[in-house]
Design a protein around this motif. Sequence first.
Motif, PDB file in Angstrom:
ATOM      1  N   HIS A   1      11.932   0.028   6.998  1.00 37.41           N
ATOM      2  CA  HIS A   1      10.745  -0.053   7.869  1.00 37.41           C
ATOM      3  C   HIS A   1       9.563   0.753   7.323  1.00 37.41           C
ATOM      4  O   HIS A   1       8.777   1.323   8.086  1.00 37.41           O
ATOM      5  N   ALA A   2       9.420   0.772   5.997  1.00 37.37           N
ATOM      6  CA  ALA A   2       8.333   1.538   5.369  1.00 37.37           C
ATOM      7  C   ALA A   2       6.959   1.066   5.844  1.00 37.37           C
ATOM      8  O   ALA A   2       6.036   1.872   5.994  1.00 37.37           O
ATOM      9  N   MET A   3       6.818  -0.233   6.088  1.00 36.12           N
ATOM     10  CA  MET A   3       5.526  -0.749   6.548  1.00 36.12           C
ATOM     11  C   MET A   3       5.116  -0.124   7.874  1.00 36.12           C
ATOM     12  O   MET A   3       3.963   0.248   8.066  1.00 36.12           O
ATOM     13  N   LEU A   4       6.067  -0.002   8.782  1.00 38.33           N
ATOM     14  CA  LEU A   4       5.752   0.556  10.091  1.00 38.33           C
ATOM     15  C   LEU A   4       5.417   2.040   9.985  1.00 38.33           C
ATOM     16  O   LEU A   4       4.514   2.537  10.663  1.00 38.33           O
ATOM     17  N   LEU A   5       6.135   2.751   9.120  1.00 35.18           N
ATOM     18  CA  LEU A   5       5.841   4.169   8.909  1.00 35.18           C
ATOM     19  C   LEU A   5       4.435   4.356   8.348  1.00 35.18           C
ATOM     20  O   LEU A   5       3.723   5.292   8.708  1.00 35.18           O
ATOM     21  N   GLU A   6       4.040   3.448   7.457  1.00 30.08           N
ATOM     22  CA  GLU A   6       2.718   3.550   6.839  1.00 30.08           C
ATOM     23  C   GLU A   6       1.614   3.240   7.838  1.00 30.08           C
ATOM     24  O   GLU A   6       0.623   3.972   7.942  1.00 30.08           O
ATOM     25  N   PHE A   7       1.771   2.184   8.581  1.00 29.67           N
ATOM     26  CA  PHE A   7       0.678   1.707   9.425  1.00 29.67           C
ATOM     27  C   PHE A   7       0.558   2.433  10.762  1.00 29.67           C
ATOM     28  O   PHE A   7      -0.531   2.605  11.285  1.00 29.67           O
TER      29      PHE A   7
ATOM     30  N   GLY B   1     -13.831  -6.639  -0.677  1.00 28.51           N
ATOM     31  CA  GLY B   1     -13.891  -6.878   0.768  1.00 28.51           C
ATOM     32  C   GLY B   1     -12.696  -6.468   1.589  1.00 28.51           C
ATOM     33  O   GLY B   1     -12.764  -6.446   2.818  1.00 28.51           O
ATOM     34  N   CYS B   2     -11.559  -6.152   0.951  1.00 24.09           N
ATOM     35  CA  CYS B   2     -10.398  -5.650   1.683  1.00 24.09           C
ATOM     36  C   CYS B   2     -10.671  -4.185   2.057  1.00 24.09           C
ATOM     37  O   CYS B   2     -11.187  -3.416   1.237  1.00 24.09           O
ATOM     38  N   GLU B   3     -10.334  -3.788   3.286  1.00 23.16           N
ATOM     39  CA  GLU B   3     -10.650  -2.429   3.735  1.00 23.16           C
ATOM     40  C   GLU B   3      -9.912  -1.364   2.936  1.00 23.16           C
ATOM     41  O   GLU B   3     -10.488  -0.326   2.575  1.00 23.16           O
ATOM     42  N   ALA B   4      -8.631  -1.578   2.661  1.00 22.77           N
ATOM     43  CA  ALA B   4      -7.844  -0.619   1.889  1.00 22.77           C
ATOM     44  C   ALA B   4      -6.562  -1.283   1.418  1.00 22.77           C
ATOM     45  O   ALA B   4      -6.117  -2.283   1.988  1.00 22.77           O
ATOM     46  N   ALA B   5      -5.983  -0.712   0.362  1.00 25.22           N
ATOM     47  CA  ALA B   5      -4.719  -1.224  -0.170  1.00 25.22           C
ATOM     48  C   ALA B   5      -3.698  -0.090  -0.198  1.00 25.22           C
ATOM     49  O   ALA B   5      -4.063   1.083  -0.290  1.00 25.22           O
ATOM     50  N   VAL B   6      -2.429  -0.459  -0.100  1.00 25.98           N
ATOM     51  CA  VAL B   6      -1.361   0.541  -0.087  1.00 25.98           C
ATOM     52  C   VAL B   6      -0.275   0.125  -1.070  1.00 25.98           C
ATOM     53  O   VAL B   6       0.171  -1.023  -1.070  1.00 25.98           O
ATOM     54  N   VAL B   7       0.130   1.072  -1.922  1.00 17.26           N
ATOM     55  CA  VAL B   7       1.309   0.890  -2.776  1.00 17.26           C
ATOM     56  C   VAL B   7       2.450   1.632  -2.100  1.00 17.26           C
ATOM     57  O   VAL B   7       2.365   2.839  -1.857  1.00 17.26           O
ATOM     58  N   LEU B   8       3.515   0.914  -1.791  1.00 20.41           N
ATOM     59  CA  LEU B   8       4.538   1.428  -0.882  1.00 20.41           C
ATOM     60  C   LEU B   8       5.933   1.098  -1.390  1.00 20.41           C
ATOM     61  O   LEU B   8       6.154   0.039  -1.979  1.00 20.41           O
ATOM     62  N   ASP B   9       6.880   1.990  -1.137  1.00 22.38           N
ATOM     63  CA  ASP B   9       8.266   1.800  -1.548  1.00 22.38           C
ATOM     64  C   ASP B   9       8.971   0.842  -0.593  1.00 22.38           C
ATOM     65  O   ASP B   9       9.281   1.203   0.547  1.00 22.38           O
TER      66      ASP B   9
END
Length: 296
Positions: free
Chosen positions: A277-283, A264-272
């Motif tokens: 601020h990697a989260m902001l770059l990803e999203f 049920g989760c739309e997508a998952a991300v494996v991130l460094d």
Amino acid sequence: MDLSDVSNKAQTLIEALPYFQRYAGKSFVVKYGGNAMGDEDAAREFAEDVVLLKAVGINPVVVHGGGPQIGAMLEKLGVETKFVDGLRVTDKATAEVAEMVLSGAINKSIVGSIARAGGKAVGLSGKDGGLVTARKVERTTKDPESNIEKALDLGFVGEPSAVDTTIIETATAAGMIPVIAPIGSDAEGHTYNINADTMAGALAAALGAARLLLLTDVSGVLDKQGKLLTDLTPADIAKLREDGTISGGMIPKLETCVNAVEAGCEAAVVLDGRVPHAMLLEFFTQRGAGTLISAA
């Protein structure tokens, strides 16, 4: 004031606008741990990112680990640690220390970091509000002499058997950011230590989250030449596992991602998580910054 610098900042916000609109009102479950937790600057940046997500209308839910900190406290208290096949055996004394460290010191430290960044966080564990009902993890191992599968008793190591997200929804509706320690209890009240990745995946599935984010100490999933694989499906992951491209600790992380996406989760991300601020770059950028796992 440098107008070109201001213009660049404005352009960044314009680039991010479609993503703000797309994710407004959605939940992001972020598993936080590893190196970032032990570094003051990284911890501050993480808190700033989470507060920004909340400020633009997204509902972040933080799930944290703490294996090294548990190990250090066990050593300090003189509690012997046993390992079987590389897995920590959690007896009653170890479970009590794990709960103290996870639900206490680490949880409140993250809550404090978010407060300093201007957000409002509330520290919880799977026990609070009946959030996570746990069951004992069942594992087997092969006897090296007979090659027979034998049950492996890891003690009070659990996994989620049921999730009730009421307390998360109540907290987020009140403007709070839930920070969750991976501890749960079963119907009889026994306390279990739960793998933080597994906990985050179960919550992401139950919430129907837009994203499950696993912060790691690698740049994402790499091919055999060391190049980042930016987009994967469960079928891709099965092939990469079969040909040995992915191995070791990345296997259970990707299993968690696949399980969450299929539930049920739309997508998952494996991130460094080491990248500022990697989260902001990803999203919020077209470039992205990690490996995205989606159903199709």
